[in-house]
Design an enzyme around this catalytic site. Structure first.
Site, PDB file in Angstrom:
ATOM      1  N   ASP A 229      91.638  39.603  18.747  1.00  0.00           N
ATOM      2  CA  ASP A 229      90.404  39.180  19.420  1.00  0.00           C
ATOM      3  C   ASP A 229      89.203  39.827  18.738  1.00  0.00           C
ATOM      4  OD1 ASP A 229      89.257  38.056  22.216  1.00  0.00           O
ATOM      5  OD2 ASP A 229      88.235  39.939  21.710  1.00  0.00           O
TER       6      ASP A 229
ATOM      7  N   TYR B 119      80.648  41.537  17.290  1.00  0.00           N
ATOM      8  CA  TYR B 119      81.299  42.800  16.894  1.00  0.00           C
ATOM      9  C   TYR B 119      81.004  43.157  15.443  1.00  0.00           C
ATOM     10  CZ  TYR B 119      84.149  41.901  21.105  1.00  0.00           C
ATOM     11  OH  TYR B 119      84.591  41.620  22.377  1.00  0.00           O
TER      12      TYR B 119
ATOM     13  N   LYS C 183      84.127  34.687  19.189  1.00  0.00           N
ATOM     14  CA  LYS C 183      83.225  34.285  20.277  1.00  0.00           C
ATOM     15  C   LYS C 183      81.845  33.969  19.735  1.00  0.00           C
ATOM     16  CE  LYS C 183      85.668  37.791  22.959  1.00  0.00           C
ATOM     17  NZ  LYS C 183      85.901  38.882  22.011  1.00  0.00           N
TER      18      LYS C 183
ATOM     19  N   HIS D 260      80.595  33.731  24.442  1.00  0.00           N
ATOM     20  CA  HIS D 260      80.747  35.154  24.797  1.00  0.00           C
ATOM     21  C   HIS D 260      80.227  35.472  26.195  1.00  0.00           C
ATOM     22  CE1 HIS D 260      81.240  39.249  22.586  1.00  0.00           C
ATOM     23  NE2 HIS D 260      81.596  39.353  23.847  1.00  0.00           N
TER      24      HIS D 260
END
Ligand SMILES: NC(=O)c1ccc[n+]([C@@H]2O[C@H](COP(=O)([O-])OP(=O)(O)OC[C@H]3O[C@@H](n4cnc5c(N)ncnc54)[C@H](OP(=O)(O)O)[C@@H]3O)[C@@H](O)[C@H]2O)c1
Length: 287
Positions: free
Chosen positions: A45, A50, A75, A108
């Site tokens: 994931d 990120y 996401k 997200h």
């Protein structure tokens, strides 16, 4: 644990256990993906936010396992709320990951992080974002599409206008904070729930009552928390870059009794997430 999967509404199989990569940089993510795949995980994931899709992609391409054996989620950034920006970002994720397709692409958050859980619900914008995901799905860029951090009315907003129904909702769900009615709503609508921060971002690890129950089963608090979520029908994506923790988190071959499941649902709710409380997902506010 590695062979256990859930089936999404379009028939795609998703492993019940995946690796979370939030707060890992590219280099750490690269190594973590290689380590976790060598241990047996097949589900990773990540997210545009990120900033580690490049590292995750490097890990995927160098791990020695065929692409189609792996399940990769990313996401769409919470701030992207128009069709062109979302479409461009999906192409950007594909390029950074170095992949021909993404297994699961999710929105997200229903709102940009700075407005998380505030009054502007972005209902109309999220319908447009969803349309961009539907089109990426039809184009074969993504194999499944879903949501994250969507509450019941955010989901209903999509359900009333969509062509393709959301296949997952990834939400905060762990011992000491389990949104049972939202989980029930998702499950009634055939939306698979993925539990993020399944170990409470670490904030449950030293809770005395939870430790007593973990000791009873001869497991760690992390294992008890993961097993609890799996017994609720949720996918879990614990984050770690530590191979010992990766192995520990995959040893979930025990069953929590019904009585202990009930106790775990009602352990004292979490008050704060310590030094990580400033993150919007843990109730904090970004400046
Ligand atoms: N959709 C969203 O908005 C959203 C929000 C938050 C998270 N997520 C996803 O969910 C993933 C997991 O959530 P999270 O990163 O917040 O936290 P988490 O997985 O609940 O907890 C991670 C913490 O638990 C520790 N840990 C992991 N396994 C352990 C073990 N076996 N024994 C002892 N400690 C252990 C880790 O320490 P070590 O690192 O030292 O192992 C780390 O401190 C994220 O990485 C991300 O992929 C999504």
């Amino acid at each position: 644990m590695f062979n256990e999967t859930n089936t999404l509404t379009n028939g795609i199989e998703i492993p019940k256990l995946g690796l979370g990569t939030w707060l890992l940089d590219d280099e750490q993510a690269h190594q973590a993906v290689r380590d976790v795949v060598s241990i047996g995980y097949r589900h990773i994931d990540t997210a545009q936010a990120y900033m580690n899709e490049t590292g995750v992609g490097k890990g995927i391409r160098s791990c020695g396992i065929a692409r189609e054996e792996l399940f990769i989620t990313t996401k769409v950034a919470a701030e992207l709320k128009n069709y062109d920006a979302v479409t461009k970002s999906i192409d950007g994720s594909l390029a950074k990951l170095g992949l021909d397709y993404i297994d699961l692409m999710i929105i997200h958050s229903p709102q940009p992080w700075k407005e998380f859980r505030e009054d502007n619900r972005y209902f109309e914008e999220n319908k447009v974002v969803w349309k961009a995901l539907e089109d990426a799905y039809k184009a074969g860029k993504v194999k499944a599409i879903g949501l994250s951090n969507f509450l019941q009315d955010d989901i209903e907003n999509i359900l009333t206008s969509c062509e393709i129904k959301p296949m997952v909702n990834q939400i905060l769900a762990h011992v000491r904070n389990t949104p049972l009615s939202l989980i029930e709503f998702c499950q009634e609508n055939d939306i698979l729930v993925e539990a993020y921060s399944p170990i409470a971002h670490g904030a449950v690890l030293d809770h005395a009552d939870v430790k007593v129950i973990a000791d009873k089963y001869g497991v760690t608090v992390a294992q008890l928390c993961l097993r609890y979520n799996i017994q609720l029908g949720l996918v879990v994506i614990p984050k770690t870059a530590n191979p010992d923790h990766m192995r520990n988190n995959a040893e979930l071959d025990f069953i929590i009794s019904d009585a202990d499941m009930e106790s775990l649902k009602h352990v004292e709710p979490i008050q704060d997430y310590g030094e990580h409380s400033f993150f919007p997902v843990f109730g904090g506010k970004l400046k």
